[in-house]
Design a protein around this motif. Structure first.
Motif, PDB file in Angstrom:
ATOM      1  N   MET A 138     -72.596  42.568  25.413  1.00 13.10           N
ATOM      2  CA  MET A 138     -72.339  42.916  26.814  1.00 13.10           C
ATOM      3  C   MET A 138     -71.120  43.833  26.891  1.00 13.10           C
ATOM      4  O   MET A 138     -70.108  43.567  26.277  1.00 13.10           O
ATOM      5  CB  MET A 138     -72.097  41.639  27.621  1.00 13.10           C
ATOM      6  N   SER A 139     -71.230  44.879  27.632  1.00  9.04           N
ATOM      7  CA  SER A 139     -70.119  45.797  27.853  1.00  9.04           C
ATOM      8  C   SER A 139     -69.027  45.099  28.653  1.00  9.04           C
ATOM      9  O   SER A 139     -69.300  44.298  29.540  1.00  9.04           O
ATOM     10  CB  SER A 139     -70.609  47.027  28.623  1.00  9.04           C
ATOM     11  N   THR A 140     -67.769  45.423  28.333  1.00  7.59           N
ATOM     12  CA  THR A 140     -66.672  44.824  29.081  1.00  7.59           C
ATOM     13  C   THR A 140     -66.643  45.330  30.522  1.00  7.59           C
ATOM     14  O   THR A 140     -65.989  44.740  31.365  1.00  7.59           O
ATOM     15  CB  THR A 140     -65.321  45.103  28.410  1.00  7.59           C
ATOM     16  N   ARG A 141     -67.343  46.429  30.788  1.00 12.18           N
ATOM     17  CA  ARG A 141     -67.391  46.965  32.151  1.00 12.18           C
ATOM     18  C   ARG A 141     -68.678  46.583  32.891  1.00 12.18           C
ATOM     19  O   ARG A 141     -68.936  47.068  33.977  1.00 12.18           O
ATOM     20  CB  ARG A 141     -67.216  48.479  32.135  1.00 12.18           C
ATOM     21  N   ALA A 142     -69.463  45.688  32.296  1.00 12.07           N
ATOM     22  CA  ALA A 142     -70.664  45.193  32.972  1.00 12.07           C
ATOM     23  C   ALA A 142     -70.252  44.091  33.948  1.00 12.07           C
ATOM     24  O   ALA A 142     -69.396  43.271  33.643  1.00 12.07           O
ATOM     25  CB  ALA A 142     -71.658  44.648  31.961  1.00 12.07           C
ATOM     26  N   ARG A 143     -70.861  44.102  35.113  1.00  9.27           N
ATOM     27  CA  ARG A 143     -70.529  43.075  36.116  1.00  9.27           C
ATOM     28  C   ARG A 143     -70.859  41.688  35.599  1.00  9.27           C
ATOM     29  O   ARG A 143     -71.874  41.469  34.955  1.00  9.27           O
ATOM     30  CB  ARG A 143     -71.311  43.321  37.398  1.00  9.27           C
ATOM     31  N   LEU A 144     -69.979  40.751  35.892  1.00  6.66           N
ATOM     32  CA  LEU A 144     -70.206  39.357  35.527  1.00  6.66           C
ATOM     33  C   LEU A 144     -71.167  38.707  36.517  1.00  6.66           C
ATOM     34  O   LEU A 144     -71.187  39.068  37.701  1.00  6.66           O
ATOM     35  CB  LEU A 144     -68.888  38.582  35.529  1.00  6.66           C
ATOM     36  N   THR A 145     -71.922  37.725  36.041  1.00  9.30           N
ATOM     37  CA  THR A 145     -72.778  36.945  36.932  1.00  9.30           C
ATOM     38  C   THR A 145     -71.902  35.944  37.679  1.00  9.30           C
ATOM     39  O   THR A 145     -70.749  35.703  37.314  1.00  9.30           O
ATOM     40  CB  THR A 145     -73.842  36.174  36.132  1.00  9.30           C
ATOM     41  N   GLU A 146     -72.460  35.341  38.699  1.00 13.18           N
ATOM     42  CA  GLU A 146     -71.728  34.315  39.452  1.00 13.18           C
ATOM     43  C   GLU A 146     -71.313  33.173  38.525  1.00 13.18           C
ATOM     44  O   GLU A 146     -70.192  32.672  38.618  1.00 13.18           O
ATOM     45  CB  GLU A 146     -72.563  33.791  40.622  1.00 13.18           C
ATOM     46  N   ASP A 147     -72.194  32.745  37.633  1.00 14.94           N
ATOM     47  CA  ASP A 147     -71.865  31.665  36.701  1.00 14.94           C
ATOM     48  C   ASP A 147     -70.739  32.078  35.761  1.00 14.94           C
ATOM     49  O   ASP A 147     -69.856  31.271  35.448  1.00 14.94           O
ATOM     50  CB  ASP A 147     -73.095  31.246  35.891  1.00 14.94           C
ATOM     51  N   GLU A 148     -70.753  33.321  35.299  1.00 15.87           N
ATOM     52  CA  GLU A 148     -69.690  33.805  34.415  1.00 15.87           C
ATOM     53  C   GLU A 148     -68.350  33.858  35.148  1.00 15.87           C
ATOM     54  O   GLU A 148     -67.307  33.530  34.574  1.00 15.87           O
ATOM     55  CB  GLU A 148     -70.050  35.183  33.849  1.00 15.87           C
ATOM     56  N   ILE A 149     -68.376  34.261  36.406  1.00 20.19           N
ATOM     57  CA  ILE A 149     -67.138  34.298  37.203  1.00 20.19           C
ATOM     58  C   ILE A 149     -66.596  32.887  37.383  1.00 20.19           C
ATOM     59  O   ILE A 149     -65.400  32.643  37.200  1.00 20.19           O
ATOM     60  CB  ILE A 149     -67.383  34.986  38.565  1.00 20.19           C
ATOM     61  N   THR A 150     -67.455  31.948  37.722  1.00 20.28           N
ATOM     62  CA  THR A 150     -67.033  30.558  37.907  1.00 20.28           C
ATOM     63  C   THR A 150     -66.422  30.006  36.628  1.00 20.28           C
ATOM     64  O   THR A 150     -65.361  29.365  36.649  1.00 20.28           O
ATOM     65  CB  THR A 150     -68.228  29.696  38.359  1.00 20.28           C
ATOM     66  N   ALA A 151     -67.059  30.272  35.488  1.00 18.94           N
ATOM     67  CA  ALA A 151     -66.547  29.793  34.202  1.00 18.94           C
ATOM     68  C   ALA A 151     -65.206  30.441  33.871  1.00 18.94           C
ATOM     69  O   ALA A 151     -64.288  29.769  33.396  1.00 18.94           O
ATOM     70  CB  ALA A 151     -67.569  30.074  33.094  1.00 18.94           C
ATOM     71  N   ALA A 152     -65.087  31.725  34.132  1.00 16.06           N
ATOM     72  CA  ALA A 152     -63.838  32.439  33.842  1.00 16.06           C
ATOM     73  C   ALA A 152     -62.693  31.889  34.689  1.00 16.06           C
ATOM     74  O   ALA A 152     -61.588  31.677  34.187  1.00 16.06           O
ATOM     75  CB  ALA A 152     -64.014  33.933  34.074  1.00 16.06           C
ATOM     76  N   LEU A 153     -62.954  31.647  35.967  1.00 14.72           N
ATOM     77  CA  LEU A 153     -61.906  31.138  36.851  1.00 14.72           C
ATOM     78  C   LEU A 153     -61.499  29.712  36.480  1.00 14.72           C
ATOM     79  O   LEU A 153     -60.360  29.315  36.707  1.00 14.72           O
ATOM     80  CB  LEU A 153     -62.335  31.226  38.310  1.00 14.72           C
TER      81      LEU A 153
END
Length: 100
Positions: free
Chosen positions: A1-16
């Motif tokens: 996955m590119s670092t400039r690819a948008r994160l999914t909602e699940d990825e955002i939740t996990a990151a936060l």
């Protein structure tokens, strides 16, 4: 996955979950932190600027005396990406380093 690819909602939740000082505001993650004094706040900004340049990804920073407000979003991707998560972690590290 590119670092400039948008994160999914699940990825955002996990990151936060790994960035407890950060919160989401739409397509942006934000954090406010207090430094010991104005010179300490500037030292944090300089450290963050160096990390931002290394990543070629630049945050919005607002300085009010010793209070720092950071906002991260990948505008070219239209939302949050891995770059935002990486830079948020580096901002946290710069704040920890300054506070000792």
């Amino acid at each position: 996955m590119s670092t400039r690819a948008r994160l999914t909602e699940d990825e955002i939740t996990a990151a936060l979950a790994d960035l407890p000082q950060w919160s989401r505001d739409g397509d942006t993650i934000v954090r406010t932190a207090d430094a010991a004094d104005f010179p300490a706040a500037i030292r944090v900004v300089v450290a963050v600027a160096e990390q931002a340049e290394a990543l070629d990804h630049h945050p919005d920073i607002d300085i009010r005396w010793r209070t720092l407000h950071f906002a991260l979003s990948t505008h070219s991707a239209g939302g949050l990406t891995a770059l935002d998560v990486t830079l948020a972690a580096r901002i946290d590290a710069a704040l920890r380093d300054e506070s000792g």
